[in-house]
Design a protein around this motif. Structure first.
Motif, PDB file in Angstrom:
ATOM      1  N   ILE A  43       0.835  -1.200   0.000  1.00 32.85           N
ATOM      2  CA  ILE A  43       0.000   0.000   0.000  1.00 32.85           C
ATOM      3  C   ILE A  43       0.873   1.254   0.000  1.00 32.85           C
ATOM      4  N   GLY A  44       1.995   1.207   0.716  1.00 30.88           N
ATOM      5  CA  GLY A  44       2.921   2.345   0.716  1.00 30.88           C
ATOM      6  C   GLY A  44       3.457   2.640  -0.676  1.00 30.88           C
ATOM      7  N   LEU A  45       3.818   1.602  -1.411  1.00 27.55           N
ATOM      8  CA  LEU A  45       4.288   1.798  -2.780  1.00 27.55           C
ATOM      9  C   LEU A  45       3.170   2.337  -3.672  1.00 27.55           C
ATOM     10  N   GLY A  46       1.948   1.857  -3.448  1.00 27.32           N
ATOM     11  CA  GLY A  46       0.799   2.367  -4.194  1.00 27.32           C
ATOM     12  C   GLY A  46       0.558   3.837  -3.900  1.00 27.32           C
ATOM     13  N   ALA A  47       0.725   4.220  -2.637  1.00 28.85           N
ATOM     14  CA  ALA A  47       0.557   5.624  -2.265  1.00 28.85           C
ATOM     15  C   ALA A  47       1.593   6.489  -2.977  1.00 28.85           C
ATOM     16  N   TYR A  48       2.819   5.996  -3.074  1.00 30.65           N
ATOM     17  CA  TYR A  48       3.844   6.739  -3.807  1.00 30.65           C
ATOM     18  C   TYR A  48       3.455   6.922  -5.269  1.00 30.65           C
ATOM     19  N   GLY A  49       2.935   5.866  -5.880  1.00 29.65           N
ATOM     20  CA  GLY A  49       2.491   5.965  -7.275  1.00 29.65           C
ATOM     21  C   GLY A  49       1.378   6.988  -7.428  1.00 29.65           C
ATOM     22  N   GLY A  50       0.418   6.958  -6.510  1.00 29.59           N
ATOM     23  CA  GLY A  50      -0.671   7.928  -6.536  1.00 29.59           C
ATOM     24  C   GLY A  50      -0.162   9.346  -6.342  1.00 29.59           C
ATOM     25  N   ALA A  51       0.804   9.508  -5.442  1.00 31.66           N
ATOM     26  CA  ALA A  51       1.385  10.834  -5.208  1.00 31.66           C
ATOM     27  C   ALA A  51       2.068  11.347  -6.469  1.00 31.66           C
ATOM     28  N   ALA A  52       2.745  10.461  -7.185  1.00 31.46           N
ATOM     29  CA  ALA A  52       3.415  10.876  -8.424  1.00 31.46           C
ATOM     30  C   ALA A  52       2.396  11.341  -9.466  1.00 31.46           C
ATOM     31  N   LEU A  53       1.285  10.627  -9.573  1.00 34.22           N
ATOM     32  CA  LEU A  53       0.247  11.032 -10.530  1.00 34.22           C
ATOM     33  C   LEU A  53      -0.342  12.391 -10.164  1.00 34.22           C
ATOM     34  N   LEU A  54      -0.605  12.608  -8.888  1.00 31.09           N
ATOM     35  CA  LEU A  54      -1.125  13.900  -8.443  1.00 31.09           C
ATOM     36  C   LEU A  54      -0.115  15.017  -8.684  1.00 31.09           C
ATOM     37  N   TYR A  55       1.155  14.721  -8.468  1.00 34.93           N
ATOM     38  CA  TYR A  55       2.212  15.700  -8.701  1.00 34.93           C
ATOM     39  C   TYR A  55       2.251  16.112 -10.170  1.00 34.93           C
ATOM     40  N   ILE A  56       2.086  15.136 -11.052  1.00 40.90           N
ATOM     41  CA  ILE A  56       2.066  15.424 -12.489  1.00 40.90           C
ATOM     42  C   ILE A  56       0.924  16.373 -12.825  1.00 40.90           C
ATOM     43  N   ILE A  57      -0.231  16.142 -12.222  1.00 38.73           N
ATOM     44  CA  ILE A  57      -1.385  17.025 -12.455  1.00 38.73           C
ATOM     45  C   ILE A  57      -1.089  18.435 -11.946  1.00 38.73           C
TER      46      ILE A  57
END
Length: 116
Positions: free
Chosen positions: A47-61
């Motif tokens: 889940i921590g790795l998934g959160a990092y992936g989600g954070a990266a997508l939000l950062y891109i936005i």
């Protein structure tokens, strides 16, 4: 506060959640005696790795509207929060040098955020 700044704040918060979950996945009696693959497949780590992936997508936005030279340094705010979480939750040290460094980071983040 614009939608881009709110998105950046959510990206930073999501990254913090990921950090804490990775620490939990790496801690404890089970993780200490387990091998790397066992640690990697703990639910907290996944889940921590998934959160990092989600954070990266939000950062891109967020980067659509916020200059990269401002957005990336603003993510340094997470260093401040994670140091406090490490101290409060995981019993990590928080000495004078760390406190001074945190103060400098805060000043830099505020200065950069007000230049956008």
């Amino acid at each position: 506060m614009t939608a881009a700044w709110i998105t950046l704040a959510i990206a930073i918060a999501t990254s913090l959640v990921g950090q804490v979950l990775l620490k939990v996945g790496a801690s404890g009696s089970v993780a200490a005696s387990a091998g790397f693959l066992d640690q990697l497949f703990r639910w907290q780590t996944i889940i921590g790795l998934g959160a990092y992936g989600g954070a990266a997508l939000l950062y891109i936005i967020a980067l659509r509207k916020i200059p990269m030279s401002v957005a990336l340094p603003c993510t340094a705010a997470s260093y401040v929060v994670i140091a406090l979480i490490g101290w409060a939750v995981f019993g990590e040290s928080l000495g004078v040098q760390k406190m001074l460094a945190i103060g400098l980071i805060c000043a830099g983040v505020v200065l950069l955020a007000t230049t956008a």
